[in-house]
Design an enzyme around this catalytic site. Structure first.
Site, mmCIF file in Angstrom:
data_model
loop_
_atom_site.group_PDB
_atom_site.id
_atom_site.type_symbol
_atom_site.label_atom_id
_atom_site.label_comp_id
_atom_site.label_asym_id
_atom_site.label_seq_id
_atom_site.Cartn_x
_atom_site.Cartn_y
_atom_site.Cartn_z
ATOM 1 N N TYR A 96 0.847 -1.188 0.000
ATOM 2 C CA TYR A 96 0.000 0.000 0.000
ATOM 3 C C TYR A 96 0.882 1.237 0.000
ATOM 4 O O TYR A 96 1.827 1.328 0.785
ATOM 5 C CB TYR A 96 -0.900 0.008 1.238
ATOM 6 C CG TYR A 96 -1.810 1.215 1.359
ATOM 7 C CD1 TYR A 96 -2.865 1.416 0.465
ATOM 8 C CD2 TYR A 96 -1.628 2.154 2.380
ATOM 9 C CE1 TYR A 96 -3.707 2.509 0.577
ATOM 10 C CE2 TYR A 96 -2.474 3.254 2.506
ATOM 11 C CZ TYR A 96 -3.511 3.433 1.603
ATOM 12 O OH TYR A 96 -4.342 4.520 1.726
ATOM 13 N N ASP A 117 9.325 3.048 -0.213
ATOM 14 C CA ASP A 117 8.251 3.675 0.551
ATOM 15 C C ASP A 117 8.456 3.284 2.007
ATOM 16 O O ASP A 117 8.040 2.205 2.434
ATOM 17 C CB ASP A 117 6.886 3.216 0.035
ATOM 18 C CG ASP A 117 5.738 3.844 0.833
ATOM 19 O OD1 ASP A 117 6.026 4.546 1.823
ATOM 20 O OD2 ASP A 117 4.571 3.618 0.456
ATOM 21 N N LYS A 130 4.220 9.254 8.797
ATOM 22 C CA LYS A 130 3.955 8.677 10.119
ATOM 23 C C LYS A 130 4.904 9.229 11.197
ATOM 24 O O LYS A 130 4.691 10.336 11.669
ATOM 25 C CB LYS A 130 3.947 7.154 10.026
ATOM 26 C CG LYS A 130 2.799 6.728 9.072
ATOM 27 C CD LYS A 130 2.389 5.288 9.092
ATOM 28 C CE LYS A 130 1.067 5.161 8.332
ATOM 29 N NZ LYS A 130 1.095 4.327 7.138
HETATM 30 C C1 LIG Z 1 0.428 4.804 5.762
HETATM 31 C C2 LIG Z 1 1.163 4.540 4.521
HETATM 32 C C3 LIG Z 1 1.028 5.374 3.387
HETATM 33 C C4 LIG Z 1 0.002 6.472 3.299
HETATM 34 O O1 LIG Z 1 0.224 7.506 4.204
HETATM 35 P P1 LIG Z 1 -1.016 8.505 4.520
HETATM 36 O O2 LIG Z 1 -0.383 9.510 5.434
HETATM 37 O O3 LIG Z 1 -2.069 7.654 5.164
HETATM 38 O O4 LIG Z 1 -1.460 9.085 3.231
HETATM 39 C C5 LIG Z 1 1.847 5.144 2.307
HETATM 40 N N1 LIG Z 1 2.732 4.141 2.314
HETATM 41 C C6 LIG Z 1 2.889 3.318 3.369
HETATM 42 C C7 LIG Z 1 3.903 2.216 3.320
HETATM 43 C C8 LIG Z 1 2.088 3.474 4.495
HETATM 44 O O5 LIG Z 1 2.207 2.621 5.514
#
Ligand SMILES: *Cc1c(COP(=O)(O)O)cnc(C)c1O
Length: 433
Positions: free
Chosen positions: A150, A245, A273
């Site tokens: 994701y 990511d 995060k």
């Molecule tokens: C949480 C997450 C996202 C998205 O971040 P948001 O701040 O919710 O838009 C993208 N990539 C990874 C790996 C994530 O865990």
């Protein structure tokens, strides 16, 4: 809906009814709804350290941590003080502030591959912008992503996505034109051959490979030996960019993220995060020669009214400073390892087939007797059993993600006693499965 978990939560139940009247599903992000585990959400009143209190006054040990950001625990005094001090000086200026540079330097110290960094407001923006930059600098259109990973909810990346999209059984979303996802190629996580095949077909047209270096959004799935190195070699050979990511794994699997943990040098990295410490803040960065292609220096456009917001920057900087103090991260990982190990033992003793995947300060419990190493094996989990486990744990005062396909997070505020108490709760719950 009246479910067994909320019968004892009358105030949460009422709050949910009122919310659902005006907010789709009563929530502002789908997984909060807990539909996949047959529960209603607990509405939260406050958090402190390792604990959450719902509006009915129940206390929980929290392993969600706002889905990752709160590695120092809820309402850490130093973070709250930094936020209040920043807020008193003004909430937003739409002009540069020295704090942004300080935070970016702190990020670069931890992630040497990020020679230049731009701050944004969400992980979704970070990955969306990194993809645009990769396409802009290579002049190519295709991207490769992995099944079960994701990367936020940008159109091009909502293909075989994990997390909420996976939980709800919608591998991609309505409202995303096929013309947009036509340039998104999907490979199997931990399967280099599936990536080699895509490069054999489209190699000269692939702008980037984007990967969660430790997958966290199909539950935690570590990379097998050679997988990340193989991606590095393939992308280099074809002139494509490798995008890590690390929105979840950055400052989480180790202080310098998965790239430090596994010794890989990606071209671009996305963070989020933890670097916002609970406030909306994220970043993307990487090699200077690429980042210099961003507006206003170069032709790749990207912007944000609230990007680098001073209050969010203050929360992030305070969090990173606390986390880099000697021994803090090691202690969090030690507690995570103890919990993961303990749950494995309890599963064995109770005769409940389960797998616990853990990397650094994140872990997941899968109810399966297969090793979980990709999307397919993650899906071998018994989600009915998981739902019962979730509801019983919550009733016992342990708050976890309401989905089989999510990571759980330890914080610096969790003590060994919290871990032991959690294990006692897990033992009771497994006995009742
Ligand atoms: C949480 C997450 C996202 C998205 O971040 P948001 O701040 O919710 O838009 C993208 N990539 C990874 C790996 C994530 O865990």
């Amino acid at each position: 809906m009246q479910t067994e978990t909320t019968r004892d939560l009358p105030k949460s139940g009422e709050a949910y009814r009122q919310a659902a009247e005006a907010i789709p599903g009563g929530v502002n992000s789908p997984v909060r709804a807990a539909l996949a585990v047959g529960a209603d959400p607990a509405f939260i009143a406050r958090g402190e350290g390792a604990y959450l209190w719902d509006v009915d006054g129940n206390r929980y040990i929290d392993y969600v941590g706002s889905w990752g950001p709160l590695i120092m625990g809820h309402a850490h005094p130093a973070v709250v003080d930094a936020v209040c001090a920043a807020a008193r000086n003004g909430l937003s200026f739409g002009a540069p502030t020295p704090g942004e540079t300080e935070l970016v330097h702190a990020i670069r110290d931890a992630f040497p591959s990020m020679q230049m960094v731009r701050l944004v407001s969400s992980g979704t923006e970070a990955t969306m912008s990194a993809i645009r930059l990769a396409r802009g600098v290579t002049g190519r259109d295709y991207i490769v992503k992995f099944e079960g990973c994701y990367h936020g909810h940008a159109d091009a990346l909502l293909v075989k996505a994990g997390s909420g999209a996976l939980t709800m059984g919608v591998p991609s979303s309505a409202g995303v034109p096929a013309s947009i996802t036509a340039t998104t190629l999907v490979a199997r996580y931990n399967d280099l051959d599936s990536v080699r095949e895509l490069f054999a077909q489209h190699g000269e047209e692939i702008a980037a490979v984007i990967v969660e270096p430790v997958a966290g959004n199909m539950g935690v799935v570590p990379p097998v030996d050679g997988f990340l190195n193989g991606l590095r070699d393939l992308t280099e050979a074809f002139g494509s960019l490798l995008i890590f990511d690390e929105v979840m794994t950055g400052f989480r699997v180790s202080f310098g993220g998965a790239q430090e943990h596994y010794g890989i040098d990606p071209d671009l990295t996305c963070l989020g995060k933890i670097i916002g410490g609970g406030m909306p803040l994220a970043a993307f960065g990487g090699k200077r020669r690429y980042l210099e292609q961003l507006a206003p220096l170069g032709p790749v456009y990207q912007a944000g009214t609230l990007a680098g917001n001073p209050v969010a920057v203050a929360a992030g900087l305070a969090t990173v400073r606390l986390l880099r103090e000697s021994g803090v991260h090691d202690a969090i990982v030690k507690n995570t390892t103890a919990l993961a190990h303990g749950i494995r033992e309890l599963g064995e003793r109770a005769g409940v087939p389960l797998r616990v995947n853990q990397v650094g300060a994140m872990f997941s419990v899968f109810f399966t007797n297969q090793d979980v190493r990709d999307y397919e094996s993650a899906c071998s989990s018994d989600t009915d059993r998981f739902a019962r486990y979730y509801r019983a744990l919550r009733a016992a005062g342990v708050y976890t993600a309401p989905s089989q396909f999510e990571a759980l997070f330890m914080s610096a505020a969790h003590t060994e006693a919290d871990v032991q108490h959690t294990l006692a709760c897990v033992e009771g719950v497994l006995a009742g499965l």
